[in-house]
Design a protein around this motif. Structure first.
Motif, PDB file in Angstrom:
ATOM      1  N   GLU A   7     -48.311  52.285   3.068  1.00 30.68           N
ATOM      2  CA  GLU A   7     -47.322  52.951   3.903  1.00 30.68           C
ATOM      3  C   GLU A   7     -47.887  54.309   4.313  1.00 30.68           C
ATOM      4  OE1 GLU A   7     -42.851  54.434   3.081  1.00 30.68           O
ATOM      5  OE2 GLU A   7     -43.222  52.294   2.721  1.00 30.68           O
ATOM      6  N   TYR A   8     -47.651  54.681   5.563  1.00 31.46           N
ATOM      7  CA  TYR A   8     -48.159  55.939   6.077  1.00 31.46           C
ATOM      8  C   TYR A   8     -47.617  57.113   5.270  1.00 31.46           C
ATOM      9  CZ  TYR A   8     -48.677  60.060   8.971  1.00 31.46           C
ATOM     10  OH  TYR A   8     -48.970  61.329   9.401  1.00 31.46           O
ATOM     11  N   SER A   9     -48.502  58.061   5.005  1.00 27.90           N
ATOM     12  CA  SER A   9     -48.104  59.364   4.487  1.00 27.90           C
ATOM     13  C   SER A   9     -48.955  60.402   5.220  1.00 27.90           C
ATOM     14  CB  SER A   9     -48.289  59.451   2.972  1.00 27.90           C
ATOM     15  OG  SER A   9     -49.645  59.328   2.630  1.00 27.90           O
ATOM     16  N   ARG A  10     -48.519  61.641   5.167  1.00 26.82           N
ATOM     17  CA  ARG A  10     -49.136  62.713   5.958  1.00 26.82           C
ATOM     18  C   ARG A  10     -50.639  62.876   5.693  1.00 26.82           C
ATOM     19  NH1 ARG A  10     -46.314  66.251   8.891  1.00 26.82           N
ATOM     20  NH2 ARG A  10     -44.404  65.814   7.765  1.00 26.82           N
ATOM     21  N   GLN A  22     -56.760  61.029  10.436  1.00 22.95           N
ATOM     22  CA  GLN A  22     -57.498  59.777  10.621  1.00 22.95           C
ATOM     23  C   GLN A  22     -56.764  58.832  11.575  1.00 22.95           C
ATOM     24  OE1 GLN A  22     -59.585  57.838   7.277  1.00 22.95           O
ATOM     25  NE2 GLN A  22     -58.563  59.360   5.986  1.00 22.95           N
ATOM     26  N   VAL A  23     -55.451  58.789  11.486  1.00 22.18           N
ATOM     27  CA  VAL A  23     -54.656  57.930  12.368  1.00 22.18           C
ATOM     28  C   VAL A  23     -54.829  58.361  13.826  1.00 22.18           C
ATOM     29  CG1 VAL A  23     -52.274  57.376  13.060  1.00 22.18           C
ATOM     30  CG2 VAL A  23     -52.952  57.178  10.656  1.00 22.18           C
ATOM     31  N   GLY A  75     -51.353  64.600  23.398  1.00 19.08           N
ATOM     32  CA  GLY A  75     -50.143  65.190  23.957  1.00 19.08           C
ATOM     33  C   GLY A  75     -49.228  64.175  24.634  1.00 19.08           C
ATOM     34  N   ASP A  76     -49.821  63.068  25.109  1.00 26.55           N
ATOM     35  CA  ASP A  76     -49.034  62.004  25.737  1.00 26.55           C
ATOM     36  C   ASP A  76     -48.314  61.149  24.699  1.00 26.55           C
ATOM     37  OD1 ASP A  76     -49.963  62.703  28.295  1.00 26.55           O
ATOM     38  OD2 ASP A  76     -51.714  61.382  28.104  1.00 26.55           O
ATOM     39  N   GLN A  77     -48.638  61.349  23.429  1.00 28.75           N
ATOM     40  CA  GLN A  77     -48.111  60.513  22.356  1.00 28.75           C
ATOM     41  C   GLN A  77     -47.505  61.382  21.246  1.00 28.75           C
ATOM     42  OE1 GLN A  77     -50.948  56.976  21.707  1.00 28.75           O
ATOM     43  NE2 GLN A  77     -52.281  58.590  22.487  1.00 28.75           N
ATOM     44  N   MET A 125     -47.585  62.773  16.179  1.00 29.87           N
ATOM     45  CA  MET A 125     -47.496  64.013  15.425  1.00 29.87           C
ATOM     46  C   MET A 125     -46.203  64.090  14.611  1.00 29.87           C
ATOM     47  SD  MET A 125     -50.384  64.807  16.356  1.00 29.87           S
ATOM     48  CE  MET A 125     -50.508  66.195  15.259  1.00 29.87           C
ATOM     49  N   ALA A 126     -45.385  63.040  14.684  1.00 25.55           N
ATOM     50  CA  ALA A 126     -44.111  63.010  13.956  1.00 25.55           C
ATOM     51  C   ALA A 126     -43.834  61.592  13.450  1.00 25.55           C
ATOM     52  CB  ALA A 126     -42.986  63.480  14.871  1.00 25.55           C
TER      53      ALA A 126
END
Length: 164
Positions: free
Chosen positions: A9-12, A17-18, A37-39, A43-44
């Motif tokens: 599971e994703y963590s910060r 790398q992501v 910036g388009d995505q 970043m969240a």
């Protein structure tokens, strides 16, 4: 020796790398003029994907993120499959990274009583089209998509998977 990556599971700790993996595939491999910036979702990730019936996972091999997949909760027991990317060297039967990621996400969806998974992709991702079709997704017209489905500007081909 086990060649299969591990799905986590994703963590910060995986943030950089992501972003690097996804941007490299989009820009360098497929020549899609898209930026970080388009995505803003990248970043969240926790706030955007890891809510309700949604989640975000990474495939890790030798402590390196080599793949990503996410399910975005769009309500009505439906999710949008997003951000499915696998580094070129880890595609195919040797590592099975894409299959492992997809199976993990579909198991999650079933456990969460999701009834349908939708996705949009670009016309040039022909290998992805074959992959989704081989894994039980059916090609659909855009007018069949749920009204909450977030269509990206580059998405021109759409699929639906019915969770059993």
């Amino acid at each position: 020796m086990n060649n299969e990556p591990i799905v986590k599971e994703y963590s910060r700790e995986y943030q950089d790398q992501v972003v690097e993996l996804i941007l490299t595939i989009q820009q360098a491999e497929y020549n899609i003029p898209i930026t970080k910036g388009d995505q803003p979702d990248l970043m969240a990730i926790e706030d955007f994907y890891q809510t309700g019936n949604g989640n975000f996972w990474v495939a890790v091999y030798n402590d390196k993120v080599i793949g990503t997949i996410s399910l975005l909760d769009i309500g009505n027991r439906q999710v949008a499959l997003r951000k499915m990317f696998v580094e070129r060297d880890y595609r195919g039967a040797t590592f099975n990274a894409a299959r492992i990621l997809l199976n993990h996400a579909l198991r999650w969806a079933k456990e969460k009583s999701v009834k349908e998974v939708y996705l949009g992709t670009t016309p040039q991702f022909l290998a992805a089209h074959r992959f989704y079709e081989k894994n039980g997704f059916e090609s659909i017209d855009s007018d069949v998509l749920p009204e909450n489905f977030p269509i990206m500007a580059v998405d021109k081909k759409f699929y639906r998977y019915t969770v059993d």
